[in-house]
Motif scaffolding. Structure first.
Motif, PDB file in Angstrom:
ATOM      1  N   LYS A  75       0.810  -1.212   0.000  1.00 23.58           N
ATOM      2  CA  LYS A  75       0.000   0.000   0.000  1.00 23.58           C
ATOM      3  C   LYS A  75       0.846   1.266   0.000  1.00 23.58           C
ATOM      4  O   LYS A  75       0.351   2.330  -0.333  1.00 23.58           O
ATOM      5  CB  LYS A  75      -0.924  -0.007   1.215  1.00 23.58           C
ATOM      6  CG  LYS A  75      -1.992  -1.097   1.134  1.00 23.58           C
ATOM      7  CD  LYS A  75      -2.918  -1.060   2.314  1.00 23.58           C
ATOM      8  CE  LYS A  75      -4.003  -2.123   2.191  1.00 23.58           C
ATOM      9  NZ  LYS A  75      -4.926  -2.138   3.328  1.00 23.58           N
ATOM     10  N   THR A  76       2.108   1.177   0.407  1.00 22.23           N
ATOM     11  CA  THR A  76       2.941   2.375   0.456  1.00 22.23           C
ATOM     12  C   THR A  76       3.896   2.479  -0.721  1.00 22.23           C
ATOM     13  O   THR A  76       4.650   3.428  -0.802  1.00 22.23           O
ATOM     14  CB  THR A  76       3.758   2.398   1.762  1.00 22.23           C
ATOM     15  OG1 THR A  76       4.553   1.206   1.843  1.00 22.23           O
ATOM     16  CG2 THR A  76       2.849   2.484   2.965  1.00 22.23           C
ATOM     17  N   GLN A  77       3.881   1.520  -1.628  1.00 22.89           N
ATOM     18  CA  GLN A  77       4.825   1.577  -2.740  1.00 22.89           C
ATOM     19  C   GLN A  77       4.608   2.796  -3.614  1.00 22.89           C
ATOM     20  O   GLN A  77       5.559   3.385  -4.126  1.00 22.89           O
ATOM     21  CB  GLN A  77       4.693   0.306  -3.592  1.00 22.89           C
ATOM     22  CG  GLN A  77       5.385  -0.890  -3.011  1.00 22.89           C
ATOM     23  CD  GLN A  77       5.177  -2.121  -3.864  1.00 22.89           C
ATOM     24  OE1 GLN A  77       4.425  -2.104  -4.822  1.00 22.89           O
ATOM     25  NE2 GLN A  77       5.853  -3.180  -3.533  1.00 22.89           N
ATOM     26  N   ILE A  78       3.358   3.199  -3.837  1.00 20.95           N
ATOM     27  CA  ILE A  78       3.059   4.299  -4.729  1.00 20.95           C
ATOM     28  C   ILE A  78       3.610   5.616  -4.198  1.00 20.95           C
ATOM     29  O   ILE A  78       3.889   6.538  -4.957  1.00 20.95           O
ATOM     30  CB  ILE A  78       1.528   4.402  -4.954  1.00 20.95           C
ATOM     31  CG1 ILE A  78       1.194   5.335  -6.128  1.00 20.95           C
ATOM     32  CG2 ILE A  78       0.824   4.854  -3.695  1.00 20.95           C
ATOM     33  CD1 ILE A  78       1.556   4.768  -7.462  1.00 20.95           C
ATOM     34  N   ASN A  79       3.782   5.715  -2.868  1.00 23.34           N
ATOM     35  CA  ASN A  79       4.289   6.941  -2.257  1.00 23.34           C
ATOM     36  C   ASN A  79       5.764   6.837  -1.881  1.00 23.34           C
ATOM     37  O   ASN A  79       6.245   7.634  -1.080  1.00 23.34           O
ATOM     38  CB  ASN A  79       3.459   7.270  -1.006  1.00 23.34           C
ATOM     39  CG  ASN A  79       2.015   7.569  -1.335  1.00 23.34           C
ATOM     40  OD1 ASN A  79       1.735   8.268  -2.304  1.00 23.34           O
ATOM     41  ND2 ASN A  79       1.094   7.049  -0.550  1.00 23.34           N
ATOM     42  N   SER A  80       6.474   5.880  -2.437  1.00 17.85           N
ATOM     43  CA  SER A  80       7.896   5.711  -2.146  1.00 17.85           C
ATOM     44  C   SER A  80       8.699   5.831  -3.426  1.00 17.85           C
ATOM     45  O   SER A  80       8.148   5.912  -4.531  1.00 17.85           O
ATOM     46  CB  SER A  80       8.150   4.349  -1.489  1.00 17.85           C
ATOM     47  OG  SER A  80       7.744   3.316  -2.359  1.00 17.85           O
ATOM     48  N   LEU A  81      10.005   5.848  -3.290  1.00 15.37           N
ATOM     49  CA  LEU A  81      10.879   5.890  -4.464  1.00 15.37           C
ATOM     50  C   LEU A  81      10.766   4.575  -5.236  1.00 15.37           C
ATOM     51  O   LEU A  81      10.578   3.519  -4.641  1.00 15.37           O
ATOM     52  CB  LEU A  81      12.328   6.120  -4.034  1.00 15.37           C
ATOM     53  CG  LEU A  81      12.669   7.485  -3.442  1.00 15.37           C
ATOM     54  CD1 LEU A  81      14.121   7.511  -2.979  1.00 15.37           C
ATOM     55  CD2 LEU A  81      12.416   8.606  -4.431  1.00 15.37           C
ATOM     56  N   PRO A  82      10.882   4.631  -6.550  1.00 10.93           N
ATOM     57  CA  PRO A  82      10.774   3.390  -7.325  1.00 10.93           C
ATOM     58  C   PRO A  82      11.945   2.449  -7.070  1.00 10.93           C
ATOM     59  O   PRO A  82      13.070   2.883  -6.812  1.00 10.93           O
ATOM     60  CB  PRO A  82      10.774   3.884  -8.780  1.00 10.93           C
ATOM     61  CG  PRO A  82      11.412   5.233  -8.736  1.00 10.93           C
ATOM     62  CD  PRO A  82      11.074   5.816  -7.406  1.00 10.93           C
ATOM     63  N   LEU A 244       1.383  -2.076 -12.693  1.00 10.50           N
ATOM     64  CA  LEU A 244      -0.028  -2.456 -12.736  1.00 10.50           C
ATOM     65  C   LEU A 244      -0.662  -2.018 -11.424  1.00 10.50           C
ATOM     66  O   LEU A 244      -0.221  -2.431 -10.349  1.00 10.50           O
ATOM     67  CB  LEU A 244      -0.161  -3.967 -12.927  1.00 10.50           C
ATOM     68  CG  LEU A 244      -1.587  -4.507 -13.053  1.00 10.50           C
ATOM     69  CD1 LEU A 244      -2.216  -4.061 -14.369  1.00 10.50           C
ATOM     70  CD2 LEU A 244      -1.599  -6.038 -12.950  1.00 10.50           C
ATOM     71  N   GLU A 245      -1.704  -1.182 -11.508  1.00  8.31           N
ATOM     72  CA  GLU A 245      -2.321  -0.610 -10.319  1.00  8.31           C
ATOM     73  C   GLU A 245      -3.824  -0.866 -10.320  1.00  8.31           C
ATOM     74  O   GLU A 245      -4.439  -0.999 -11.371  1.00  8.31           O
ATOM     75  CB  GLU A 245      -2.088   0.904 -10.243  1.00  8.31           C
ATOM     76  CG  GLU A 245      -0.638   1.322 -10.185  1.00  8.31           C
ATOM     77  CD  GLU A 245      -0.497   2.839 -10.127  1.00  8.31           C
ATOM     78  OE1 GLU A 245      -1.542   3.526 -10.002  1.00  8.31           O
ATOM     79  OE2 GLU A 245       0.631   3.333 -10.230  1.00  8.31           O
ATOM     80  N   ASN A 246      -4.413  -0.887  -9.108  1.00  4.70           N
ATOM     81  CA  ASN A 246      -5.868  -0.887  -8.983  1.00  4.70           C
ATOM     82  C   ASN A 246      -6.347   0.533  -8.713  1.00  4.70           C
ATOM     83  O   ASN A 246      -5.556   1.478  -8.724  1.00  4.70           O
ATOM     84  CB  ASN A 246      -6.324  -1.862  -7.891  1.00  4.70           C
ATOM     85  CG  ASN A 246      -5.710  -1.533  -6.536  1.00  4.70           C
ATOM     86  OD1 ASN A 246      -5.177  -0.443  -6.325  1.00  4.70           O
ATOM     87  ND2 ASN A 246      -5.769  -2.465  -5.607  1.00  4.70           N
ATOM     88  N   THR A 247      -7.636   0.707  -8.464  1.00  8.23           N
ATOM     89  CA  THR A 247      -8.185   2.050  -8.271  1.00  8.23           C
ATOM     90  C   THR A 247      -7.700   2.696  -6.979  1.00  8.23           C
ATOM     91  O   THR A 247      -7.755   3.919  -6.839  1.00  8.23           O
ATOM     92  CB  THR A 247      -9.724   1.983  -8.269  1.00  8.23           C
ATOM     93  OG1 THR A 247     -10.159   0.997  -7.313  1.00  8.23           O
ATOM     94  CG2 THR A 247     -10.247   1.604  -9.637  1.00  8.23           C
ATOM     95  N   ASN A 248      -7.230   1.895  -6.026  1.00  9.75           N
ATOM     96  CA  ASN A 248      -6.652   2.430  -4.787  1.00  9.75           C
ATOM     97  C   ASN A 248      -5.185   2.804  -4.944  1.00  9.75           C
ATOM     98  O   ASN A 248      -4.537   3.188  -3.968  1.00  9.75           O
ATOM     99  CB  ASN A 248      -6.792   1.422  -3.652  1.00  9.75           C
ATOM    100  CG  ASN A 248      -8.233   1.149  -3.285  1.00  9.75           C
ATOM    101  OD1 ASN A 248      -9.078   2.028  -3.386  1.00  9.75           O
ATOM    102  ND2 ASN A 248      -8.525  -0.085  -2.874  1.00  9.75           N
ATOM    103  N   ARG A 249      -4.685   2.652  -6.155  1.00 10.60           N
ATOM    104  CA  ARG A 249      -3.281   2.952  -6.491  1.00 10.60           C
ATOM    105  C   ARG A 249      -2.309   2.017  -5.774  1.00 10.60           C
ATOM    106  O   ARG A 249      -1.147   2.375  -5.540  1.00 10.60           O
ATOM    107  CB  ARG A 249      -2.940   4.422  -6.204  1.00 10.60           C
ATOM    108  CG  ARG A 249      -3.775   5.406  -6.992  1.00 10.60           C
ATOM    109  CD  ARG A 249      -3.121   6.748  -7.116  1.00 10.60           C
ATOM    110  NE  ARG A 249      -2.815   7.364  -5.835  1.00 10.60           N
ATOM    111  CZ  ARG A 249      -2.193   8.533  -5.704  1.00 10.60           C
ATOM    112  NH1 ARG A 249      -1.817   9.201  -6.772  1.00 10.60           N
ATOM    113  NH2 ARG A 249      -1.945   9.019  -4.518  1.00 10.60           N
ATOM    114  N   ASP A 250      -2.757   0.819  -5.433  1.00 11.09           N
ATOM    115  CA  ASP A 250      -1.841  -0.214  -4.942  1.00 11.09           C
ATOM    116  C   ASP A 250      -1.130  -0.833  -6.136  1.00 11.09           C
ATOM    117  O   ASP A 250      -1.753  -1.155  -7.151  1.00 11.09           O
ATOM    118  CB  ASP A 250      -2.612  -1.310  -4.191  1.00 11.09           C
ATOM    119  CG  ASP A 250      -3.368  -0.760  -2.995  1.00 11.09           C
ATOM    120  OD1 ASP A 250      -2.896   0.232  -2.417  1.00 11.09           O
ATOM    121  OD2 ASP A 250      -4.418  -1.323  -2.654  1.00 11.09           O
ATOM    122  N   ILE A 251       0.173  -1.004  -6.037  1.00  8.53           N
ATOM    123  CA  ILE A 251       0.963  -1.577  -7.125  1.00  8.53           C
ATOM    124  C   ILE A 251       0.882  -3.102  -7.033  1.00  8.53           C
ATOM    125  O   ILE A 251       1.373  -3.708  -6.083  1.00  8.53           O
ATOM    126  CB  ILE A 251       2.422  -1.096  -7.059  1.00  8.53           C
ATOM    127  CG1 ILE A 251       2.476   0.417  -7.235  1.00  8.53           C
ATOM    128  CG2 ILE A 251       3.253  -1.777  -8.131  1.00  8.53           C
ATOM    129  CD1 ILE A 251       3.876   0.997  -7.182  1.00  8.53           C
TER     130      ILE A 251
END
Length: 393
Positions: A75-82, A244-251
């Motif tokens: 859940k926190t991947q989208i808000n972290s560095l790639p 690949l993401e869902n609507t909650n922006r989970d990777i």
């Protein structure tokens, strides 16, 4: 007084029944919450541990902590560095398929996993994933990243930005990556460093688009282009990251494609592949020299050991404690840095227990680092090895 006592006892009984009812409702709600968390959990690493026959491998509390850590990580991947690694945390079998057409203006190197393409030229790539119940809307996010500095945003140069014909869409104008899909959204800012904040394109995927392949896979073709070259930002090594993401922006999955935007793709690809081949040859020769030195030192050591054994036999009647390693056993290191073990077992039960012990260690390491593709592949190989060993007579 008897009537009053009867009323009080009736009131106490009603209160007790209400408390029991509330307790049962709260307990059922807690059970529902636990079941939902478990269903949303990527269970693949945990399944390896649950299938083992070691009851004291990991306490339930430790498993719960690891489960929560893995959920929080997704859940926190989208808000972290790639992170420049391929993974499939959501179990969608996500992948990108790139097929180079004949006489194309772009080139692809299989050994380097690298795309070579000219500026403002489009290339087609297929996004591939497997449908999963319950079906939910999915998006593909794509962005550029520096290989050696993932925190540095990849920005357009002022020369190409000033001559860009696009005037109305400021987000698209400033984004180096372009997608031909009409439903594409252009996201991010020039200061963005995390995945959610940096320049990227977000494309909704068509879940109804079927594939010619079996197994419930969906395959959709997308066209991309680039509005600057690698020379615009100091010829730094770059890559293209697909999420690949869902609507909650989970990777739910990620694939990395190395990239070079240049004026002569064929020349640069050939140069890089020749450089890779020369490095491989150098590693091979260095490894061969090390093996020769090791063999020479081993022979010398063997001679010294034999002399000492003869000397001991002459001085004493006691037998020597030195036992040579069997010729069909081997411990060595491969050219790519991995280790190789060849060993014989006297019975099938000992073989199976040894394989299970290796699986336990590998599965625990994979739970601690669920995004490590190499550990995941190694665990799958070990599970297949165990199945094969069970079939032995």
């Amino acid at each position: 007084m008897s009537r009053e006592k009867k009323r009080q006892s009736t009131f106490l009984l009603e209160e007790q029944e209400e408390e029991n009812l509330e307790t049962s409702v709260s307990t059922s709600q807690e059970n529902i919450i636990i079941e939902n968390v478990t269903d949303d959990m990527p269970i693949e690493p945990m399944a390896f541990l649950q299938g083992l026959h070691s009851g004291n491998l990991m306490q339930f509390s430790q498993q719960s902590v690891l489960r929560e850590m893995m959920l929080q990580d997704i859940k926190t991947q989208i808000n972290s560095l790639p992170k420049l690694e391929n993974h499939n945390n959501g179990d969608y079998h996500f992948g990108m398929v790139l097929e180079e057409p004949p006489k194309s203006h772009w080139m692809f190197s299989m050994p380097l996993n690298k795309l070579y393409i000219r500026m403002n030229k489009t290339f087609n790539i297929d996004v591939k994933f497997k449908t999963k119940m319950p079906i939910q809307p999915l998006n593909l996010r794509a962005f550029l990243c520096f290989v050696k500095d993932v925190s540095g945003p990849v920005l357009r140069c002022q020369n190409h930005l000033s001559t860009d014909p696009i005037k109305g869409n400021q987000s698209m104008r400033e984004n180096l990556l372009r997608c031909e899909n009409p439903n594409t959204s252009y996201c991010g800012t020039s200061e963005g460093k995390s995945i959610a904040e940096r320049y990227s394109v977000l494309v909704p995927l068509n879940m109804s688009r079927s594939s010619h392949e079996s197994g419930g896979f969906v395959r959709q073709t997308l066209a991309f282009s680039f509005a600057c070259q690698n020379s615009c930002f100091g010829r730094k090594e770059t890559c293209l990251v697909f999420c690949l993401e869902n609507t909650n922006r989970d990777i739910l999955g990620q694939q990395v494609l190395y990239l070079k935007i240049c004026t002569c793709p064929k020349r640069d690809r050939n140069q890089d592949e020749r450089h890779l081949e020369s490095n491989k040859n150098k590693l091979f020769f260095d490894a061969s020299e090390e093996e020769e030195l090791d063999a020479s030192s081993a022979k010398k050591k063997c001679r010294r050991t034999m002399k000492n054994e003869v000397k001991d036999e002459n001085e004493s009647n006691d037998s020597s404690d030195v036992h040579p390693v069997p010729a069909d056993w081997e411990v060595s290191r491969a050219i790519d840095g991995d280790y190789r073990l060849v060993i014989k077992f006297s019975n099938k039960d000992l073989l199976l227990r040894s394989i299970e012990g290796i699986i336990e260690k590998t599965a625990v390491a994979m739970i601690r680092n669920p995004q490590n593709l190499k550990l995941r592949q190694q665990t799958n190989h070990l599970m297949n090895l165990k199945k094969y060993a069970l079939k032995l007579s």
